[in-house]
Design an enzyme around this catalytic site. Structure first.
Site: not given
Ligand SMILES: *Cc1c(COP(=O)(O)O)cnc(C)c1O
Length: 419
Positions: A231, A273, A315, A342
């Site tokens: 995130g 992550e 988005y 389209c």
């Molecule tokens: C999508 C997601 C991420 C990665 O998010 P980024 O915005 O690409 O950093 C990490 N962990 C989980 C559980 C996700 O769903």
């Protein structure tokens, strides 16, 4: 105004498109490696160690995953094909975390058998996992903090999200799995997406570190790692700034001292992550103008479409656009930059001030290195593009070829369509 740079000159790009017809995504290896190193350096203080499990969904290409593996990253997977990719790249099972939700038994079986870390999304998945695959020695739970107290306006409304355990479920779950003999525990939460405010991630760590202390005091459960999820945002707009990783790191370090060290808890690992911030800014969609259309507006028609980059269409996301060779042009106009689907939302930019373009001009769309090619689809018979790696020495390598009509027809058995 042009303050987003390209890793290649117009001349270099002209050479590249001789080898690879447009459209294609191109990824800058050098910049990806530099970002990975900066990320690890920012968190080098963590006593139990730091690791980023790269979110495979952001850029599921094994050549990129291999580069990230060399930089010390693991993989965050949420489906069987993503697990297979991590395995193919040779990422050790302990460096793979399976953070899925609404997970089918077949995927739990694969994850358990290959020994990757399983991150459960719901308390009901404990008996489900036990029934179908058995309980592993290491387990992580995903926490959803729910409606937050006032003074925590920064984190929004997690209770609307489908992910994670409630607080009560978390305590019950750890207690249950400790009794079942689980040896190592992780604690995960992810409450942000494409967030540029460093404080958000410090606050996330705050929530988790508080829980680590409470779990230790109330249940005698020792958490081995906290997982802050992904995130971390990227500056899609030229006026936005990169997230300050050192600021996040310092904020978390202070909390670590206050919560973990002050309570004499054993050292713990901090993991993330992140996908977007690792590769997002270092990918570019290269496309060519094929038409100029002037009706009630000016439309610049490219040879790419939403099938190659869906974020603006779904988005309304901003992606910066550079017209190589016309970066410093004063001859500007306001136009919509479109694809050929389209669907009227098949536009890369709406009412964007851009250099006046003619057919044959190249258009480079920035920040497509994460959630770009990966979100592609075949609606309207559109084919997904190639992916190219721009290597550190300036040479290029095709790391995924473009789809052909035979790929599109490959799941059909009809009058030799796919032969
Ligand atoms: C999508 C997601 C991420 C990665 O998010 P980024 O915005 O690409 O950093 C990490 N962990 C989980 C559980 C996700 O769903």
């Amino acid at each position: 105004m042009e303050n987003k740079r390209l890793p290649f000159t117009k001349d270099q790009l002209d050479m590249i498109i001789k080898k690879y017809p447009t459209p294609f995504h191109i990824y800058d290896e050098k910049a990806i490696r530099e970002k990975a190193r900066a990320f690890y350096k920012a968190f080098s203080w963590v006593p139990g160690g730091f690791k980023n499990y790269f979110a495979v969904k952001a850029l599921p290409n094994p050549y990129i995953m291999e580069i990230l593996k060399e930089e010390g990253m693991g993989a965050d997977c949420s489906s069987l094909p993503e697990l297979l990719l991590a395995d193919a790249v040779g990422i050790e099972p302990e460096n793979v975390i399976f953070t899925s939700n609404d997970t089918p038994a077949s995927e739990y079986i694969r994850a358990k058998n290959s020994g990757v870390i399983i991150n459960l999304d719901d308390i009901s998945h404990i008996p489900y996992l036990e029934k179908h695959a058995g309980i592993p020695e290491t387990i992580c739970f995903r926490y959803n903090p729910g409606p937050l107290k006032e003074g925590n306006t920064i984190i929004g409304t997690p209770e609307e999200a489908k992910y994670g355990f409630t607080r009560a479920q978390l305590f019950e779950g750890y207690k249950n799995l400790k009794e079942k003999g689980v040896k190592r525990f992780g604690l995960h939460t992810m409450v942000a997406s494409n967030e540029l405010d460093a404080d958000y991630f410090i606050e996330t760590a705050h929530i988790l570190l508080d829980l680590v202390v409470e779990l230790s005091q109330e249940l005698g459960i020792n958490i081995d790692f906290i997982n802050l999820g992904g995130g971390i945002g990227i500056p899609y707009k030229p006026e936005e700034k990169d997230v300050d990783l050192d600021r996040i790191s310092r904020g978390i370090q202070k909390l670590y001292q206050e919560k973990i060290e002050a309570n004499s808890l054993p050292p713990l690992q901090i993991v993330t992550e992140c996908g977007r911030m690792v590769t997002g800014p270092y990918g570019y969609l290269v496309t060519a103008v094929i038409h100029r259309k002037e009706t009630y507006k000016t439309f610049i028609g490219t040879d790419a479409s939403m099938a190659n980059l869906m974020r603006p269409g779904i988005y309304g996301a901003y992606h910066h656009i550079t017209v190589p060779g016309k970066e410093d042009s004063d001859n500007l106009e306001v136009a919509d930059i479109t694809g050929s689907l389209c669907e009227n939302n098949d536009k890369f930019a709406i009412d964007r001030k851009v250099p006046v373009m003619i057919p044959g001009d190249l258009v480079v769309i920035h920040d497509t290195g994460a959630h770009g090619h990966a979100m592609g689809f075949n609606y309207n018979g559109k084919l997904r593009s190639a992916e190219v790696l721009l290597k550190e020495d300036g040479s290029t390598k095709l790391i995924r070829r473009a789809e052909t009509v035979n790929d599109y027809f490959s799941t059909l058995d009809y009058k030799g369509l796919n032969s």
